[in-house]
Scaffold this motif. Structure first.
Motif, mmCIF file in Angstrom:
data_model
loop_
_atom_site.group_PDB
_atom_site.id
_atom_site.type_symbol
_atom_site.label_atom_id
_atom_site.label_comp_id
_atom_site.label_asym_id
_atom_site.label_seq_id
_atom_site.Cartn_x
_atom_site.Cartn_y
_atom_site.Cartn_z
ATOM 1 N N VAL A 196 0.803 -1.278 -0.220
ATOM 2 C CA VAL A 196 0.137 0.041 0.070
ATOM 3 C C VAL A 196 0.899 1.293 0.042
ATOM 4 N N THR A 197 0.789 2.048 -1.074
ATOM 5 C CA THR A 197 1.330 3.438 -1.047
ATOM 6 C C THR A 197 0.442 4.636 -1.327
ATOM 7 N N VAL A 198 0.483 5.505 -0.560
ATOM 8 C CA VAL A 198 -0.433 6.696 -0.653
ATOM 9 C C VAL A 198 0.666 7.898 -0.982
ATOM 10 N N SER A 199 0.102 8.669 -2.185
ATOM 11 C CA SER A 199 1.023 9.762 -2.771
ATOM 12 C C SER A 199 -0.076 10.857 -3.287
ATOM 13 N N VAL A 200 0.676 12.182 -3.219
ATOM 14 C CA VAL A 200 -0.140 13.322 -3.982
ATOM 15 C C VAL A 200 0.012 13.031 -5.348
ATOM 16 N N GLY A 201 -1.165 13.316 -5.865
ATOM 17 C CA GLY A 201 -1.402 13.329 -7.656
ATOM 18 C C GLY A 201 -0.937 14.554 -8.070
ATOM 19 N N ASP A 202 -0.619 14.525 -9.205
ATOM 20 C CA ASP A 202 -0.308 15.776 -9.852
ATOM 21 C C ASP A 202 -1.461 16.331 -10.427
ATOM 22 N N ALA A 203 -1.673 17.705 -10.287
ATOM 23 C CA ALA A 203 -2.925 18.310 -10.856
ATOM 24 C C ALA A 203 -2.492 19.672 -11.244
ATOM 25 N N GLU A 204 -3.244 20.461 -11.943
ATOM 26 C CA GLU A 204 -2.948 21.779 -12.451
ATOM 27 C C GLU A 204 -2.631 22.612 -11.394
ATOM 28 N N VAL A 234 -1.909 21.540 -7.919
ATOM 29 C CA VAL A 234 -1.194 20.777 -6.903
ATOM 30 C C VAL A 234 0.044 20.137 -7.229
ATOM 31 N N THR A 235 1.084 20.119 -6.633
ATOM 32 C CA THR A 235 2.318 19.442 -6.797
ATOM 33 C C THR A 235 2.604 18.874 -5.486
ATOM 34 N N PRO A 236 3.047 17.630 -5.585
ATOM 35 C CA PRO A 236 3.763 17.063 -4.390
ATOM 36 C C PRO A 236 5.228 17.735 -3.948
ATOM 37 N N THR A 237 5.354 17.805 -2.829
ATOM 38 C CA THR A 237 6.580 18.406 -2.334
ATOM 39 C C THR A 237 7.176 17.883 -1.209
ATOM 40 N N TYR A 238 8.502 18.265 -0.765
ATOM 41 C CA TYR A 238 9.255 17.952 0.373
ATOM 42 C C TYR A 238 8.612 18.277 1.684
ATOM 43 N N PRO A 239 8.575 17.254 2.682
ATOM 44 C CA PRO A 239 9.311 16.432 2.867
ATOM 45 C C PRO A 239 8.589 14.861 2.734
ATOM 46 N N VAL A 240 7.238 14.928 2.553
ATOM 47 C CA VAL A 240 6.529 13.883 2.214
ATOM 48 C C VAL A 240 5.634 13.606 0.992
ATOM 49 N N ARG A 241 6.335 13.608 -0.152
ATOM 50 C CA ARG A 241 5.585 13.428 -1.338
ATOM 51 C C ARG A 241 4.817 12.148 -1.425
ATOM 52 N N ASP A 242 5.280 10.878 -1.023
ATOM 53 C CA ASP A 242 4.596 9.885 -1.107
ATOM 54 C C ASP A 242 4.948 9.147 0.126
ATOM 55 N N ASP A 279 -2.049 26.060 -5.212
ATOM 56 C CA ASP A 279 -2.217 27.378 -5.713
ATOM 57 C C ASP A 279 -3.601 27.921 -4.758
ATOM 58 N N ARG A 280 -3.314 28.642 -3.723
ATOM 59 C CA ARG A 280 -4.720 28.526 -2.872
ATOM 60 C C ARG A 280 -5.879 29.379 -3.302
ATOM 61 N N GLU A 281 -5.270 30.136 -4.362
ATOM 62 C CA GLU A 281 -6.436 31.136 -5.179
ATOM 63 C C GLU A 281 -7.399 30.185 -6.147
ATOM 64 N N ASN A 282 -6.679 29.149 -6.684
ATOM 65 C CA ASN A 282 -7.512 28.418 -7.668
ATOM 66 C C ASN A 282 -7.769 26.960 -7.604
ATOM 67 N N VAL A 283 -7.066 26.430 -6.591
ATOM 68 C CA VAL A 283 -7.383 24.990 -6.326
ATOM 69 C C VAL A 283 -8.735 24.741 -5.768
ATOM 70 N N THR A 284 -9.230 23.541 -6.047
ATOM 71 C CA THR A 284 -10.518 23.048 -5.825
ATOM 72 C C THR A 284 -10.584 21.805 -5.092
ATOM 73 N N VAL A 285 -9.616 20.889 -5.793
ATOM 74 C CA VAL A 285 -9.687 19.454 -4.967
ATOM 75 C C VAL A 285 -8.150 19.391 -4.928
ATOM 76 N N VAL A 286 -7.767 18.271 -4.215
ATOM 77 C CA VAL A 286 -6.132 17.834 -4.030
ATOM 78 C C VAL A 286 -6.354 16.234 -4.352
ATOM 79 N N PRO A 287 -5.856 15.813 -5.555
ATOM 80 C CA PRO A 287 -5.785 14.339 -5.589
ATOM 81 C C PRO A 287 -4.784 13.559 -4.991
#
Length: 445
Positions: A333-341, A343-351, A372-380
């Motif tokens: 089982v691996t959980v990770s932040v998905g790439d979106a317009e 949203v970007t995975p970042t240090y220290p815990v990308r996955d 991008d706090r002004e435009n983001v609606t969902v975090v994958p």
């Protein structure tokens, strides 16, 4: 009179030349005489009342022939049938170089010839043959025995009518738990009901005292026909794709069953699996099948108790639990932040690697991302895991609350003062420690 005496002498010589080893035509056939009708010196009365002594060799007659018993019952058309012939020697003389042949009307003898070097006096020998009649009905079987007795060749023939039944192709396939060996049941009835050439439905469930092994099932093939089946192969078919085949040792005689274990752990979640039993009966290929709704004890992953918070550095932190609501365990089982317009995975815990989660268990996870706090609606959030040998990747979209912001710094007129006071207190503390150390040193001197 001399001519009459010569004639009678010639007649006796002809009669005495009959060969030993008469031929029998089977039941009801007449055999040669078993005793001499003439003596070695037989007196003949002449017309004048005088007698004439005629000398001749004794008359040799044939002894009993070989006895044949045929056992050919339960014959089936278009298939190979076993038959036996029991050959007996009722004489007091050995029979040598014995050859026995068998033939059937309207068919072939697959094994048609057997030999016996010597059949002792009073002995019997059972010989095996194989017959293949082409059609059903009454058919005549002919057995011939060729042998030598006292140097003379002889033949015995035997015929018998036998009944040949039409070929019945009836093979059933059923599915059972690999561990318990008991037929599975569903709400609609018992899958273990034998299904010849058709299909049935059932579910792989716990059966008896043992637990069904996920993905491991037994396929049982039963021959309800009247002819042996050979070259039996079980082929699972899922969504039109043939899975690895399993062979069954054969042949399977009428009434016999055999099983093989099939591994479906790599199939994953399927609506149903068709099990085909392919075999050869008589001279043709045939197939029997059944449908099996495959429902393995698999696992899955659900994200629960998820919380989104913003750090002082403006990095979004995602925390929660990865739970397995299924009965089977999940691995890798691996959980990770998905790439979106936005949203970007970042240090220290990308996955975050969770590992193995057993059924009805959960494990925590922690992720970080820039948004991008002004435009983001969902975090994958992407979740990857393996169950029943199949890898799955699923994406969960977490709604983003735009009210999230970094913790505000302390504000007001006392804020700089409080900061300066803290610094001053720290400096005074360090100075006092230094002075105390100096005093101690001086006192030690």
């Amino acid at each position: 009179m001399k001519a009459l005496a010569a004639f009678l002498t010639c007649l006796l010589l002809v009669v005495s030349s009959v060969p030993v080893g008469a031929v029998s035509a089977g039941p009801g056939a007449s055999d040669a005489p078993t005793a001499s009708d003439f003596d070695a010196s037989t007196p003949l009365t002449q017309s004048d009342g005088s007698t004439l002594q005629v000398s001749a060799p004794p008359l040799q007659v044939a002894g009993p022939n070989a006895q044949i018993e045929l056992n050919a019952t339960g014959l089936v058309a278009q298939t190979r049938n076993p038959a036996t012939v029991t050959l007996s020697n009722p004489t007091t003389t050995p029979m040598r170089n014995v050859t026995v042949t068998v033939g059937i009307q309207g068919g072939d003898a697959v094994v048609a010839r057997q030999t016996v070097p010597v059949l002792a006096a009073g002995a019997s020998q059972e010989l095996s043959f194989a017959l293949r009649p082409n059609e059903a009905g009454e058919r005549r079987v002919t057995v011939r025995a060729f042998y030598t007795v006292n140097g003379d060749e002889a033949t015995t023939r035997y015929r018998e009518s036998v009944r040949v039944s039409p070929l019945e192709d009836d093979v059933a396939v059923r599915v059972e738990s690999a561990q318990s060996g008991e037929a599975q049941q569903d709400a609609g009835g018992q899958l273990g009901a034998l299904l010849g050439g058709g299909g049935g439905q059932g579910a792989l469930q716990q059966s008896g005292d043992g637990e069904a092994q996920p993905g491991q099932i037994d396929v049982v093939v039963t021959n309800f026909g009247n002819a042996p089946i050979r070259n039996v192969v079980v082929v699972p078919v899922s969504n039109g794709t043939e899975l690895p085949r399993q062979s069954i040792a054969g042949p399977l005689a009428p009434g016999e069953s055999a099983r093989t274990t099939v591994d479906l752990s790599f199939v994953g979640r399927q609506d149903s699996v068709t099990f085909e039993a392919r075999y050869r009966v008589g001279g043709r290929d045939s197939t029997a099948r059944t449908e099996f709704p495959f429902d393995p004890a698999s696992g899955s992953i659900s994200l629960t108790n998820v919380n989104l918070s913003m750090g002082r550095d403006g990095v979004l932190r995602i925390t929660g639990n990865a739970g397995n609501p299924g009965e089977g365990s999940v691995r890798g089982v691996t959980v990770s932040v998905g790439d979106a317009e936005h949203v970007t995975p970042t240090y220290p815990v990308r996955d975050y690697f969770v590992g193995t989660i057993d059924g009805n268990e959960f494990a925590p996870f922690d992720l970080t991302a820039e948004v991008d706090r002004e435009n983001v609606t969902v975090v994958p959030v992407d979740v990857t895991y393996v169950t029943n040998g199949v890898r799955y990747t699923e994406t969960v979209e977490l709604p983003y609350d735009r009210s999230l912001s970094p913790p505000e710094r302390e504000r007001g007129i006392l804020a700089p003062l409080s900061t300066g006071a803290s610094t001053l207190v720290a400096l005074l503390g360090v100075s006092l420690v230094a002075v105390a150390a100096l005093v101690v040193v001086r006192r030690r001197r």
